[in-house]
Write a protein that holds these residues in place. Structure first.
Motif, mmCIF file in Angstrom:
data_model
loop_
_atom_site.group_PDB
_atom_site.id
_atom_site.type_symbol
_atom_site.label_atom_id
_atom_site.label_comp_id
_atom_site.label_asym_id
_atom_site.label_seq_id
_atom_site.Cartn_x
_atom_site.Cartn_y
_atom_site.Cartn_z
ATOM 1 N N LEU A 47 0.797 -1.228 0.033
ATOM 2 C CA LEU A 47 0.005 -0.018 0.096
ATOM 3 C C LEU A 47 1.160 1.286 -0.019
ATOM 4 N N VAL A 48 0.520 2.120 -0.748
ATOM 5 C CA VAL A 48 0.980 3.519 -0.835
ATOM 6 C C VAL A 48 0.197 4.351 -0.076
ATOM 7 N N ALA A 49 -1.246 4.651 -0.370
ATOM 8 C CA ALA A 49 -2.057 5.417 0.138
ATOM 9 C C ALA A 49 -3.532 4.910 -0.412
ATOM 10 N N ALA A 50 -4.508 5.361 0.543
ATOM 11 C CA ALA A 50 -5.900 5.025 -0.032
ATOM 12 C C ALA A 50 -6.762 6.168 0.409
ATOM 13 N N TYR A 59 -1.663 6.649 4.862
ATOM 14 C CA TYR A 59 -0.741 6.530 4.028
ATOM 15 C C TYR A 59 0.509 5.511 4.431
ATOM 16 N N ALA A 60 1.186 5.033 3.916
ATOM 17 C CA ALA A 60 2.422 4.031 4.368
ATOM 18 C C ALA A 60 3.202 4.992 4.882
ATOM 19 N N ASP A 61 4.234 4.758 5.909
ATOM 20 C CA ASP A 61 4.818 5.568 6.591
ATOM 21 C C ASP A 61 5.938 6.198 5.578
ATOM 22 N N PHE A 62 6.394 5.469 4.204
ATOM 23 C CA PHE A 62 7.202 6.065 3.460
ATOM 24 C C PHE A 62 6.676 7.031 2.588
ATOM 25 N N ALA A 63 5.336 7.123 2.651
ATOM 26 C CA ALA A 63 4.565 8.182 1.697
ATOM 27 C C ALA A 63 4.329 9.362 2.505
ATOM 28 N N LYS A 64 4.111 9.319 3.706
ATOM 29 C CA LYS A 64 3.770 10.399 4.798
ATOM 30 C C LYS A 64 4.787 11.648 4.455
ATOM 31 N N VAL A 78 -8.753 9.240 -8.822
ATOM 32 C CA VAL A 78 -8.069 9.500 -7.683
ATOM 33 C C VAL A 78 -6.592 9.815 -8.342
ATOM 34 N N TYR A 79 -5.855 10.604 -7.436
ATOM 35 C CA TYR A 79 -4.702 11.148 -7.842
ATOM 36 C C TYR A 79 -3.811 10.882 -6.810
ATOM 37 N N LEU A 80 -2.431 10.793 -7.202
ATOM 38 C CA LEU A 80 -1.098 10.586 -6.170
ATOM 39 C C LEU A 80 -0.099 11.646 -6.561
ATOM 40 N N GLN A 81 -0.121 12.513 -5.840
ATOM 41 C CA GLN A 81 0.973 13.412 -6.102
ATOM 42 C C GLN A 81 2.061 13.015 -5.361
ATOM 43 N N MET A 82 3.203 13.130 -6.170
ATOM 44 C CA MET A 82 4.468 12.182 -5.330
ATOM 45 C C MET A 82 5.717 13.381 -5.571
ATOM 46 N N ASN A 83 5.965 13.745 -4.410
ATOM 47 C CA ASN A 83 7.423 14.881 -4.425
ATOM 48 C C ASN A 83 8.372 14.238 -3.675
#
Length: 115
Positions: A47-50, A59-64, A78-83
């Motif tokens: 899981l990354v995020a839901a 959020y997964a810890d690595f995604a927070k 649904v969107y996933l903004q990754m920075n």
């Protein structure tokens, strides 16, 4: 049936950003959860995020602090903004739709972080 189409993957340098999109179509119910998962070669899908239809997020810890999941106005996107992307974020990213005990997966979009 529900169909999912992801887009937005690609190759970016470390520290860069990407925005993934997932559009759901078909027999969508109002109360659902959509999420992003990822799978790197030799690793399990994680899981990354839901986000629920009510807007609650996980959020997964690595995604927070780096990734943000959101819904479009039509609620079927649904969107996933990754920075601040890192090489370890390299994986195939999958969109998942969950409702009434049913899961549907998209075909995935490849994200590669490399200089």
């Amino acid at each position: 049936q529900v169909q999912l189409v992801e887009s937005g993957g690609g190759l970016v340098q470390p520290g860069g950003s990407l925005r993934l999109s997932c559009a759901a179509s078909g027999s969508i119910v109002s109360y659902n959860t959509m999420g992003w998962y990822r799978q790197a070669p030799g690793s399990e899908r994680e899981l990354v995020a839901a986000i629920t239809s009510g807007g609650s997020t996980t959020y997964a810890d690595f995604a927070k602090g780096r990734f943000t999941i959101s819904r479009g106005n039509a609620k079927n996107t649904v969107y996933l903004q990754m920075n601040s992307l890192k090489p370890e974020d390299t994986a195939r990213y999958y969109c998942k739709y969950h409702a009434w005990g049913m899961d549907r997966w998209g075909q995935g979009t490849q994200v590669t972080i490399s200089s």
